[in-house]
Design a protein around this motif. Structure first.
Motif, PDB file in Angstrom:
ATOM      1  N   GLN A   1      -5.817   6.274   0.192  1.00  0.00           N
ATOM      2  CA  GLN A   1      -6.106   5.373  -1.123  1.00  0.00           C
ATOM      3  C   GLN A   1      -4.768   5.076  -1.880  1.00  0.00           C
ATOM      4  OE1 GLN A   1      -8.398   7.168  -4.231  1.00  0.00           O
ATOM      5  NE2 GLN A   1      -9.497   5.502  -4.807  1.00  0.00           N
ATOM      6  N   LEU A   2      -3.613   5.938  -1.763  1.00  0.00           N
ATOM      7  CA  LEU A   2      -2.325   5.501  -2.487  1.00  0.00           C
ATOM      8  C   LEU A   2      -1.772   4.370  -1.884  1.00  0.00           C
ATOM      9  CD1 LEU A   2      -0.918   9.176  -2.846  1.00  0.00           C
ATOM     10  CD2 LEU A   2      -2.331   7.867  -4.533  1.00  0.00           C
ATOM     11  N   GLU A   3      -1.899   4.171  -0.569  1.00  0.00           N
ATOM     12  CA  GLU A   3      -1.360   2.906   0.142  1.00  0.00           C
ATOM     13  C   GLU A   3      -2.143   1.636  -0.220  1.00  0.00           C
ATOM     14  OE1 GLU A   3      -1.823   5.884   1.595  1.00  0.00           O
ATOM     15  OE2 GLU A   3      -1.122   5.935   3.685  1.00  0.00           O
ATOM     16  N   ASP A   4      -3.380   1.954  -0.310  1.00  0.00           N
ATOM     17  CA  ASP A   4      -4.292   0.695  -1.149  1.00  0.00           C
ATOM     18  C   ASP A   4      -3.910   0.521  -2.436  1.00  0.00           C
ATOM     19  OD1 ASP A   4      -5.645   0.586   1.479  1.00  0.00           O
ATOM     20  OD2 ASP A   4      -7.391   1.827   0.790  1.00  0.00           O
ATOM     21  N   ASP A   5      -3.591   1.394  -3.277  1.00  0.00           N
ATOM     22  CA  ASP A   5      -3.384   0.943  -4.363  1.00  0.00           C
ATOM     23  C   ASP A   5      -1.947   0.398  -4.610  1.00  0.00           C
ATOM     24  OD1 ASP A   5      -5.393   2.552  -5.485  1.00  0.00           O
ATOM     25  OD2 ASP A   5      -4.089   4.295  -5.881  1.00  0.00           O
ATOM     26  N   VAL A   6      -0.919   0.556  -3.911  1.00  0.00           N
ATOM     27  CA  VAL A   6       0.497  -0.114  -3.770  1.00  0.00           C
ATOM     28  C   VAL A   6       0.032  -1.685  -3.450  1.00  0.00           C
ATOM     29  CG1 VAL A   6       2.759  -0.150  -2.718  1.00  0.00           C
ATOM     30  CG2 VAL A   6       1.655   1.879  -3.317  1.00  0.00           C
ATOM     31  N   ALA A   7      -0.792  -1.832  -2.369  1.00  0.00           N
ATOM     32  CA  ALA A   7      -1.068  -3.014  -1.967  1.00  0.00           C
ATOM     33  C   ALA A   7      -1.808  -3.859  -3.138  1.00  0.00           C
ATOM     34  CB  ALA A   7      -1.906  -3.021  -0.714  1.00  0.00           C
ATOM     35  N   ASP A   8      -2.633  -3.196  -3.887  1.00  0.00           N
ATOM     36  CA  ASP A   8      -3.283  -3.905  -4.861  1.00  0.00           C
ATOM     37  C   ASP A   8      -2.448  -4.114  -6.066  1.00  0.00           C
ATOM     38  OD1 ASP A   8      -5.854  -3.421  -3.540  1.00  0.00           O
ATOM     39  OD2 ASP A   8      -6.366  -1.896  -4.766  1.00  0.00           O
ATOM     40  N   PHE A   9      -1.513  -3.322  -6.365  1.00  0.00           N
ATOM     41  CA  PHE A   9      -0.447  -3.651  -7.298  1.00  0.00           C
ATOM     42  C   PHE A   9       0.331  -4.900  -6.802  1.00  0.00           C
ATOM     43  CE2 PHE A   9       3.965  -3.640  -8.352  1.00  0.00           C
ATOM     44  CZ  PHE A   9       3.917  -3.676  -9.885  1.00  0.00           C
ATOM     45  N   MET A  10       0.657  -5.155  -5.819  1.00  0.00           N
ATOM     46  CA  MET A  10       1.561  -6.081  -5.354  1.00  0.00           C
ATOM     47  C   MET A  10       0.566  -7.394  -5.230  1.00  0.00           C
ATOM     48  SD  MET A  10       4.468  -4.796  -4.441  1.00  0.00           S
ATOM     49  CE  MET A  10       5.438  -6.116  -3.493  1.00  0.00           C
ATOM     50  N   GLN A  11      -0.670  -7.310  -5.045  1.00  0.00           N
ATOM     51  CA  GLN A  11      -1.340  -8.555  -5.160  1.00  0.00           C
ATOM     52  C   GLN A  11      -1.738  -8.688  -6.737  1.00  0.00           C
ATOM     53  OE1 GLN A  11      -5.099  -8.239  -2.964  1.00  0.00           O
ATOM     54  NE2 GLN A  11      -5.795 -10.240  -3.445  1.00  0.00           N
ATOM     55  N   ALA A  12      -1.988  -7.685  -7.549  1.00  0.00           N
ATOM     56  CA  ALA A  12      -2.285  -8.058  -8.880  1.00  0.00           C
ATOM     57  C   ALA A  12      -0.875  -8.509  -9.822  1.00  0.00           C
ATOM     58  CB  ALA A  12      -2.747  -6.690  -9.480  1.00  0.00           C
ATOM     59  N   GLN A  13       0.114  -7.973  -9.355  1.00  0.00           N
ATOM     60  CA  GLN A  13       1.276  -8.419  -9.919  1.00  0.00           C
ATOM     61  C   GLN A  13       2.468  -8.977  -8.922  1.00  0.00           C
ATOM     62  OE1 GLN A  13       2.053  -7.661 -13.380  1.00  0.00           O
ATOM     63  NE2 GLN A  13      -0.069  -7.051 -13.487  1.00  0.00           N
ATOM     64  N   PRO A  14       2.056 -10.149  -8.561  1.00  0.00           N
ATOM     65  CA  PRO A  14       3.119 -10.912  -7.588  1.00  0.00           C
ATOM     66  C   PRO A  14       4.345 -11.183  -8.122  1.00  0.00           C
ATOM     67  CG  PRO A  14       1.339 -12.524  -8.576  1.00  0.00           C
ATOM     68  CD  PRO A  14       0.999 -11.149  -8.916  1.00  0.00           C
ATOM     69  N   TYR A  15       5.200 -11.275  -7.042  1.00  0.00           N
ATOM     70  CA  TYR A  15       6.881 -11.570  -7.609  1.00  0.00           C
ATOM     71  C   TYR A  15       7.114 -12.665  -6.472  1.00  0.00           C
ATOM     72  CZ  TYR A  15      11.593 -10.380  -8.740  1.00  0.00           C
ATOM     73  OH  TYR A  15      12.901 -10.491  -8.975  1.00  0.00           O
ATOM     74  N   ALA A  16       7.952 -13.365  -7.017  1.00  0.00           N
ATOM     75  CA  ALA A  16       8.548 -14.633  -6.236  1.00  0.00           C
ATOM     76  C   ALA A  16       9.548 -14.160  -5.046  1.00  0.00           C
ATOM     77  CB  ALA A  16       9.080 -15.469  -7.071  1.00  0.00           C
ATOM     78  N   GLY A  17      10.486 -13.079  -5.571  1.00  0.00           N
ATOM     79  CA  GLY A  17      11.349 -12.543  -4.613  1.00  0.00           C
ATOM     80  C   GLY A  17      11.240 -11.624  -3.800  1.00  0.00           C
ATOM     81  N   PRO A  18      12.042 -11.044  -3.046  1.00  0.00           N
ATOM     82  CA  PRO A  18      11.647  -9.566  -2.134  1.00  0.00           C
ATOM     83  C   PRO A  18      11.575  -8.625  -2.949  1.00  0.00           C
ATOM     84  CG  PRO A  18      13.918 -10.445  -1.880  1.00  0.00           C
ATOM     85  CD  PRO A  18      13.495 -11.428  -2.737  1.00  0.00           C
ATOM     86  N   SER A  19      10.939  -7.397  -2.425  1.00  0.00           N
ATOM     87  CA  SER A  19      10.684  -6.216  -2.946  1.00  0.00           C
ATOM     88  C   SER A  19      11.135  -4.911  -2.271  1.00  0.00           C
ATOM     89  CB  SER A  19       9.394  -6.055  -3.529  1.00  0.00           C
ATOM     90  OG  SER A  19       8.881  -7.120  -4.420  1.00  0.00           O
ATOM     91  N   THR A  20      11.708  -4.035  -3.039  1.00  0.00           N
ATOM     92  CA  THR A  20      12.148  -2.629  -2.467  1.00  0.00           C
ATOM     93  C   THR A  20      11.145  -1.640  -2.807  1.00  0.00           C
ATOM     94  OG1 THR A  20      14.631  -3.466  -2.358  1.00  0.00           O
ATOM     95  CG2 THR A  20      14.171  -1.016  -1.994  1.00  0.00           C
ATOM     96  N   LEU A  21      10.817  -0.686  -2.179  1.00  0.00           N
ATOM     97  CA  LEU A  21      10.331   0.338  -2.439  1.00  0.00           C
ATOM     98  C   LEU A  21      11.180   1.705  -2.530  1.00  0.00           C
ATOM     99  CD1 LEU A  21       7.235   1.171  -3.375  1.00  0.00           C
ATOM    100  CD2 LEU A  21       6.878   2.090  -1.105  1.00  0.00           C
ATOM    101  N   VAL A  22      11.091   2.131  -3.830  1.00  0.00           N
ATOM    102  CA  VAL A  22      12.033   3.279  -3.987  1.00  0.00           C
ATOM    103  C   VAL A  22      11.388   4.638  -4.250  1.00  0.00           C
ATOM    104  CG1 VAL A  22      14.069   4.138  -5.362  1.00  0.00           C
ATOM    105  CG2 VAL A  22      13.820   1.680  -5.079  1.00  0.00           C
ATOM    106  N   GLY A  23      11.204   5.506  -3.564  1.00  0.00           N
ATOM    107  CA  GLY A  23      10.512   6.576  -3.669  1.00  0.00           C
ATOM    108  C   GLY A  23      11.526   8.119  -3.862  1.00  0.00           C
ATOM    109  N   PHE A  24      11.022   8.816  -4.732  1.00  0.00           N
ATOM    110  CA  PHE A  24      12.012   9.964  -4.827  1.00  0.00           C
ATOM    111  C   PHE A  24      11.140  11.307  -4.489  1.00  0.00           C
ATOM    112  CE2 PHE A  24      12.676  13.657  -7.970  1.00  0.00           C
ATOM    113  CZ  PHE A  24      13.888  13.983  -7.550  1.00  0.00           C
ATOM    114  N   SER A  25      11.596  12.192  -3.612  1.00  0.00           N
ATOM    115  CA  SER A  25      11.115  13.566  -3.448  1.00  0.00           C
ATOM    116  C   SER A  25       9.757  13.549  -2.503  1.00  0.00           C
ATOM    117  CB  SER A  25      10.911  14.297  -4.675  1.00  0.00           C
ATOM    118  OG  SER A  25      10.961  15.772  -4.251  1.00  0.00           O
ATOM    119  N   SER A  26       8.771  13.791  -2.787  1.00  0.00           N
ATOM    120  CA  SER A  26       7.563  13.632  -2.475  1.00  0.00           C
ATOM    121  C   SER A  26       7.212  12.181  -2.336  1.00  0.00           C
ATOM    122  CB  SER A  26       6.170  14.253  -3.043  1.00  0.00           C
ATOM    123  OG  SER A  26       6.367  15.774  -2.697  1.00  0.00           O
ATOM    124  N   GLY A  27       7.667  11.201  -3.622  1.00  0.00           N
ATOM    125  CA  GLY A  27       7.424   9.971  -3.411  1.00  0.00           C
ATOM    126  C   GLY A  27       8.322   9.120  -2.292  1.00  0.00           C
TER     127      GLY A  27
END
Length: 318
Positions: free
Chosen positions: A128-154
């Motif tokens: 579900q967490l992967e699905d949530d990130v995909a839903d965020f990217m669809q709901a909040q589109p961005y014209a340029g490239p994106s980097t995912l930055v995760g800390f510790s467990s993230g």
């Protein structure tokens, strides 16, 4: 034959009773506050904290995030930040603000089960967490490239997502002091005192899941070393489902080999949760050497709060 069946029935009943006892009594023990995690936040500057925004996930749940528009000359790249275990989006505020000042568009997510994103400590299903990130990217589109930055467990979850069907949502991944696996050479016992794992319950639930029984996966299997005064702000424990999802897969080496995009690891040389100097060799021995930056004199939480850690992250993100 009858005696054999009786023996099997008695054995099965005994094993079932042991399993139920492990589920009932084998949860995570309370764990003392870990000052090196909490004290830096008490000194941090949280002025200018954005008002939370929300997007609708595919199940209709409103999930929260903080938005930090680029300041000055924009670099046409969005950074999506994923907090560590027990935490929430605002814990990344100091880092997010510095990244925005460097010209990045930044968002910091309240991952489901944390902060203001649904009931804390549990999610509905693994994945579900992967699905949530995909839903965020669809709901909040961005014209340029994106980097995912995760800390510790993230950071561990960031590796998991990079290896998933959603991995093409980002072209770059920054793993800050990432959790790989509880038995990896990098991980200290009990994550340096940060986490208590209810191993009997965890093992019993794993067995039940292999039998197709998932109705007890809401039970907590992990508890964190929180200050009692701030437990209401954080997530004190994880259910079996959330603990299984907010990390790499159990075969984290397969995630590493399958991960898409450009990956980089950063950690503090004085990390008290993980043995940072082992990252490079551990990743190389797993079959995929990655660039690893050790920031001298910085501890675990310092990768998001210490100016030296923040400067290293800003440089790596460029």
């Amino acid at each position: 034959m009858k005696r054999t069946m009786t023996t099997l029935t008695v054995t099965a009943a005994f094993l079932l009773s042991l399993m139920l006892m492990a589920v009932w009594l084998g949860g995570p023990r309370p764990v003392a506050r870990m000052d090196s995690i909490h004290q830096p936040f008490a000194r941090a500057d949280f002025s200018g904290l954005p008002t939370p925004s929300h997007f609708a996930a595919r199940d209709g749940t409103a999930l929260a995030f903080l938005r930090y528009p680029a300041i000055g000359t924009a670099l046409n790249r969005r950074l999506v930040l994923v907090h560590g275990s027990s935490s929430r989006a605002r814990s990344m505020h100091v880092l997010a603000r510095a990244l925005a000042q460097a010209g990045f568009d930044v968002v910091s997510l309240d991952m489901r089960g944390h902060g203001d994103s649904g009931p804390r400590g549990h999610i509905a299903y693994v994945g579900q967490l992967e699905d949530d990130v995909a839903d965020f990217m669809q709901a909040q589109p961005y014209a340029g490239p994106s980097t995912l930055v995760g800390f510790s467990s993230g950071g561990g979850f960031t590796l998991r997502l990079a290896a998933s069907a959603q991995g093409r949502l980002f072209d770059r991944y920054l793993l800050l002091s990432p959790f790989l696996h509880h038995q990896s050479p990098v991980t200290r016992p009990d994550a340096g005192g940060w986490v208590s794992v209810g191993l009997p319950r965890l093992v019993a639930l794993n067995v039940l899941n292999t039998l197709g029984i998932a109705s007890l996966n809401h039970l907590p299997v992990m508890r964190f070393a929180l200050d009692a005064g701030i437990q209401s702000e954080l997530t004190p424990s994880y259910s079996h489902t959330l603990a299984d999802n907010f990390r790499p897969h159990m075969d984290w080496r397969a995630d590493l080999l399958a991960a898409q995009g450009q990956l980089q690891v950063l950690a503090g040389s004085r990390d008290e949760v993980f043995i940072a100097e082992r990252y490079a060799d551990t990743l190389a021995q797993a079959g995929r050497p990655l660039p690893v930056t050790l920031v001298d004199g910085v501890d675990h939480i310092g990768m998001t709060l210490d100016p030296r850690g923040i400067a290293a992250v800003v440089k790596a993100a460029q």
